[in-house]
Design an enzyme around this catalytic site. Structure first.
Site, PDB file in Angstrom:
ATOM      1  CB  THR A   1      -0.791  -0.417   5.511  1.00 53.84           C
ATOM      2  OG1 THR A   1      -0.245  -1.027   4.330  1.00 53.84           O
ATOM      3  CG2 THR A   1      -1.116   1.042   5.259  1.00 53.84           C
ATOM      4  CB  THR A   2      -0.639  -5.066   8.183  1.00 55.14           C
ATOM      5  OG1 THR A   2       0.018  -4.389   9.257  1.00 55.14           O
ATOM      6  CG2 THR A   2      -0.203  -6.528   8.225  1.00 55.14           C
ATOM      7  CG  HIS A   3      -3.510  -2.418   4.027  1.00 56.77           C
ATOM      8  ND1 HIS A   3      -3.991  -1.140   3.962  1.00 56.77           N
ATOM      9  CD2 HIS A   3      -3.967  -2.929   5.196  1.00 56.77           C
ATOM     10  CE1 HIS A   3      -4.702  -0.876   5.049  1.00 56.77           C
ATOM     11  NE2 HIS A   3      -4.702  -1.937   5.820  1.00 56.77           N
ATOM     12  CG  LEU A   4       2.320  -6.775   3.359  1.00 58.07           C
ATOM     13  CD1 LEU A   4       2.695  -7.677   4.514  1.00 58.07           C
ATOM     14  CD2 LEU A   4       3.554  -6.230   2.680  1.00 58.07           C
TER      15      LEU A   4
ATOM     16  CD  GLN B   1      -3.240   0.497   0.634  1.00 61.82           C
ATOM     17  OE1 GLN B   1      -3.790  -0.491   1.083  1.00 61.82           O
ATOM     18  NE2 GLN B   1      -3.691   1.137  -0.442  1.00 61.82           N
TER      19      GLN B   1
END
Ligand SMILES: Cc1cc2nc3c(=O)[nH]c(=O)nc-3n(C[C@H](O)[C@H](O)[C@H](O)COP(=O)(O)OP(=O)(O)OC[C@H]3O[C@@H](n4cnc5c(N)ncnc54)[C@H](O)[C@@H]3O)c2cc1C
Ligand code: SF4
Lengths: 594, 226
Positions: free
Chosen positions: A519-522, A348
């Protein structure tokens, strides 16, 4: 330790987060006997979200109480193929989950659908701007599924999560003050939108004055008391501000632990085994059929669990890791450009802008809710003309105040140029905490030929498996997109009457930095699609090569979008489950001929 | 500000500001006296260093209390007995290879090791530069020395001084602003100065009081309030 063989089941699910819990609920409804294996411990709101002990910022956000501890396993990271990747030894840039509920217990709750153009991004870009618009080295792809096909599953997920929001159109008719760029819906959100906090309120007014189209961010944080279709109950969110990183003590933030698992646990067809780390999927001699999984139980015994159907729901990069160590699908080779497992790894592209308001305005940043806030989408997806701009992608811009607490305020400090400690830091930090508003450009990240996942040659996890290696950096297209959108925020902070603004943007030549939370939006790494040469999964998230393995998670995204992933992950889980239930179980085998 | 909002907390802040002037004048001379707390991890010399450093990272001034009054050294000492300080939250397996800063911390040292090596290195450096213990330097010299650790290129063996400084600063900030259950933020002084209500965690009726100052003081997990 001993090797134990457990009685065969219909379905084994790896991972106890949103993806695994949705699949377990759907497949038990279809009469399947399901075992869920979760590497972390048992978790519940009653224990992990107990008031007031759980409201501890040090433990929650800085000692990572309910996040994954990296002691046993992590990843290695490098910026490019010529570097040596080094272990991600301390949690920082991203914070994976562990334990029953996964990251779904400590996420924030922003709950978005995908922009329809993002599902067909390659086709859309080519038809609007021509094929030569796609930069060299960018692996732009379509998802292989349309918004119309997914709509019922977005709707279903919102009802299960108890999502608060305001529609723009329902069945083609304008019904409210929602996002004018949002695709049409078959129904309203189950709950009305949450209230705006001060920063969001001011942002809403200023964004409209600047000519943009603000809307309430859809949030899986209940604005009212709610009972979901499974009979699970939620209480109203009180903006406690201990949202991101915490189990919600009010039962207001949707989590697998509150919204799905209480119902599943009463079902005899369902069994959950915490403290069970799956080492690999076992395949038969043809390597085209999975026979089950091998895992380590709490006592360190190696357990063989056979099953007819294997669901990987261990989170994006863990799913890719399990595929690589199990030999499922052809590993991606960035030099030859062949193979699919590890291909199109994305993240992200976020940056944060700060506006300092008049000292008579108190922004109370400690008041917050994880998913709530106000956004505008004027520069997201294909909502604006990219032709003259020469980049692909976009960003929503928002105030999404999940609750800033005192340690976070201290570490964030004062305006740029203020020292990091001493009296000047103190006064700058206090002024910022009391009177500033933060807003994010939460952008998409495109996929590139040389950004990928594979197995590390050097470092191993505590179980002797090679760590997953990430090769990742920000690319010119994405930096230009970020800078363009962030530039548009200046009009908003001006309309807010900010006394000072720091437009936070990506800088050219500044590599991806693993030391700072983003973010942890991998996403990506085992993507869905219609061509087995460029996707690891078909459009139903079924492995092309091993048809009794389905891989559920953001790993399926061919490239990143401007939105947070979980709304899309949940819809894809319901979509995949629907096709397993209606087609696969009747006639197991590939749902799409390869 | 409406008069009703002149809360006890504001009053306390005003008072703190007033006493700050006299205290500052005194603190400018030498390190403040140590607290009554007896450290478990830190040796006597380390403990003196820690006080003298924390005191400058968060000084007592017109904005509010400093790290010493807030019990930050006690917080850090108590943290040294938690799993975090033993490296249990980190991936510690070798090989340990140095690389570009943006790929993150790569040394084999736990927080306990970092303090042990870092304080020894910093004390030796102070002796070398000033011919005196860091703790006995005046405030301005300590500030300059800490800046040297923060931004300079000194190495304590293979531990960069800036890495040690980063840990010290991070833990100091945590100690000043964490719930007092961990030993710092004494009297909720860190929260009073930032206006953070602590574990209050219910703002249902204040969400849309746009732009107004939150009227209630802070509450801790144990129920302490101001
Ligand atoms: C602080 C934070 C805030 C977030 N906020 C938002 C938000 O506002 N909106 C949004 O859309 N998304 C948000 N996210 C992302 C969101 O949490 C994830 O997209 C979502 O939870 C992913 O669900 P999942 O089921 O795919 O994976 P997870 O929830 O990670 O579940 C996977 C589970 O698998 C287990 N597992 C892994 N490997 C193994 C193995 N080998 N054997 C057994 N078990 C294994 C893990 O322990 C984990 O419990 C946030 C994430 C974080 C960390
Ligand atoms: S902000 Fe709301 S949803 Fe989030 S943890 Fe607090 S009460 Fe729960």
């Amino acid at each position: 330790m001993a090797t134990i063989t457990r009685r065969s089941v219909d379905v084994v699910i790896v991972g106890g987060g949103w993806a695994g819990s949705i699949m377990a609920k759907e497949l038990t409804e279809a009469g399947q006997r399901v075992v869920m294996l979760e590497r972390g411990g048992e978790r519940s709101t009653a224990a992990d979200g107990a008031y007031p002990g759980s409201l501890d910022e040090l433990e929650g956000n800085y000692r990572f109480k309910i996040f994954q501890k990296l002691q046993k396993t992590t990843v290695t990271i490098r910026n490019n193929i010529s570097q040596t990747a080094l272990p991600y030894r301390q949690l920082a840039a991203f914070l994976p989950g562990e334990g029953v509920g996964g990251a779904g217990l400590h996420w924030s709750g922003v709950h978005l659908r995908i922009a329809p153009d993002d599902l067909t991004l390659r086709s859309t870009v080519i038809s609007k701007y021509g094929k030569s618009f796609i930069p060299e080295g960018m692996n732009l792809q379509d998802y292989g599924v349309t918004y119309a096909e997914l709509e019922p599953f977005f709707d279903k997920a919102e009802k299960v999560f108890g999502t608060s929001g305001e529609a723009y159109t329902v069945n083609g008719k304008v019904v409210g003050n929602g996002n004018v760029f949002a695709p049409d819906r078959s129904d309203h959100f189950p709950l009305p939108p949450l209230k705006d906090v001060t920063g969001a309120h001011l942002f809403r007014k200023a964004a409209a004055e600047a000519g943009y189209h603000p809307y309430a961010i859809p949030a899986a944080n209940a604005s009212r008391q709610y009972t979901n279709p499974y009979g699970a109950q939620m209480g109203p969110c009180n903006f406690c501000g201990y949202c991101s990183g915490y189990a919600c003590y009010m039962y207001s933030k949707a989590s697998p632990n509150v919204n799905i698992l209480p119902v599943l646990r009463r079902n005899k067809l369902f069994e959950i085994r915490p403290n069970s780390t799956v080492l690999h999927v076992t395949l038969d001699s043809t390597k085209t059929r999975a026979t089950g999984v091998t895992y380590l139980d709490e006592k360190g015994n190696e357990v063989i669990q056979s099953a007819e159907l294997v669901i990987l729901a261990a989170f994006q990069f863990n799913n890719v890791h399990l595929m690589l160590v199990s030999g499922i699908g052809k590993p991606y080779d960035p030099v030859a450009g062949t193979g699919v497992v590890g291909r199109n790894f994305v993240y992200q592209n976020i940056s944060t802008t700060t506006a300092w308001l008049d000292p008579s305005v108190w922004t109370s940043q400690f008041i917050g809710t994880g998913g709530g806030g106000v956004a505008f989408d004027d520069f997201n997806s294909e909502n604006f003309d990219h032709g003259p701009l020469g980049f692909i992608g976009g960003s929503p811009v928002w105030v999404n105040q999940a609750g800033v607490k005192a340690i976070a305020a201290a570490k964030a400090g004062g305006p740029p140029g203020t020292p990091r400690w001493g009296s000047a830091w103190k006064s700058g930090m206090i002024d910022t905490y009391k009177h500033a508003v933060r807003m994010d450009a939460h952008g998409s990240n495109m996929a590139y030929r040389d950004v990928f996942l594979d197995l590390d040659p050097t470092w191993k996890d505590a179980f002797g498996r090679p760590l997953l290696r990430m090769t990742f950096d920000w690319k010119d297209n994405d930096i230009r997109m970020n800078r363009y959108v962030v530039g548009k925020i200046a009009a908003v902070t001006k309309a807010m009457g900010a006394r000072q603004t720091h437009l936070g943007m990506k800088e050219f030549g500044q590599p991806f930095d693993t030391r700072f939370y983003q973010t942890t939006h991998l996403g990506g790494g085992a993507v869905m699609g219609s061509d087995p040469a460029t996707s690891a999964l078909n459009r139903y998230l079924q492995c092309w090569d091993v048809s009794n393995v389905f891989v559920i998670g953001s790993n399926a995204f061919p490239q990143g979008t401007g939105y947070n992933p979980t709304g899309m992950v949940a819809a894809l889980a319901y979509w995949s489950a629907h096709h397993i239930r209606t087609t696969y179980l009747k006639n197991p085998g590939p749902l799409v001929p390869a | 500000m409406p008069p009703s909002l002149l809360s006890r907390r504001n009053l306390l802040q005003t008072l703190a500001g007033a006493t700050a002037l006299t205290a500052c004048a005194r603190l400018a001379e030498a390190a403040p006296p140590e607290s009554a707390y007896r450290p478990v991890f830190f040796t006597t010399d380390e403990w003196r260093f820690l006080h003298a450093a924390c005191d400058r990272l968060i000084p007592h001034d017109a904005s509010g209390p400093g790290a010493i009054e807030l019990g930050v050294p006690e917080f850090i000492d108590r943290q040294m007995e938690t799993p975090y300080a033993y490296g249990a939250l980190w991936y510690m397996q070798g090989p340990h290879v140095t690389g570009p800063a943006n790929l993150g911390y790569q040394l084999p040292y736990t927080p306990r090791d970092i303090y042990r090596r870092g304080i020894a290195g910093a004390r030796a450096l102070a002796l070398q530069m000033h011919n005196a213990e860091f703790a006995s330097l005046d405030a301005a010299t300590r500030d300059a020395f800490l800046t040297e650790l923060e931004t300079g290129t000194h190495q304590f063996g293979d531990l960069p001084a800036s890495t040690f400084f980063g840990h010290l600063l991070g833990n100091t900030q945590e100690g000043a602003f964490a719930d007092p259950i961990h030993g710092g933020n004494k009297g909720l002084g860190g929260w009073a100065m930032t206006g953070f209500p602590g574990a209050r965690a219910d703002f249902m009726d204040w969400v849309d009081q746009y732009g107004r100052e939150y009227p209630l003081g802070s509450v801790s997990i144990s129920g302490e309030t101001i």
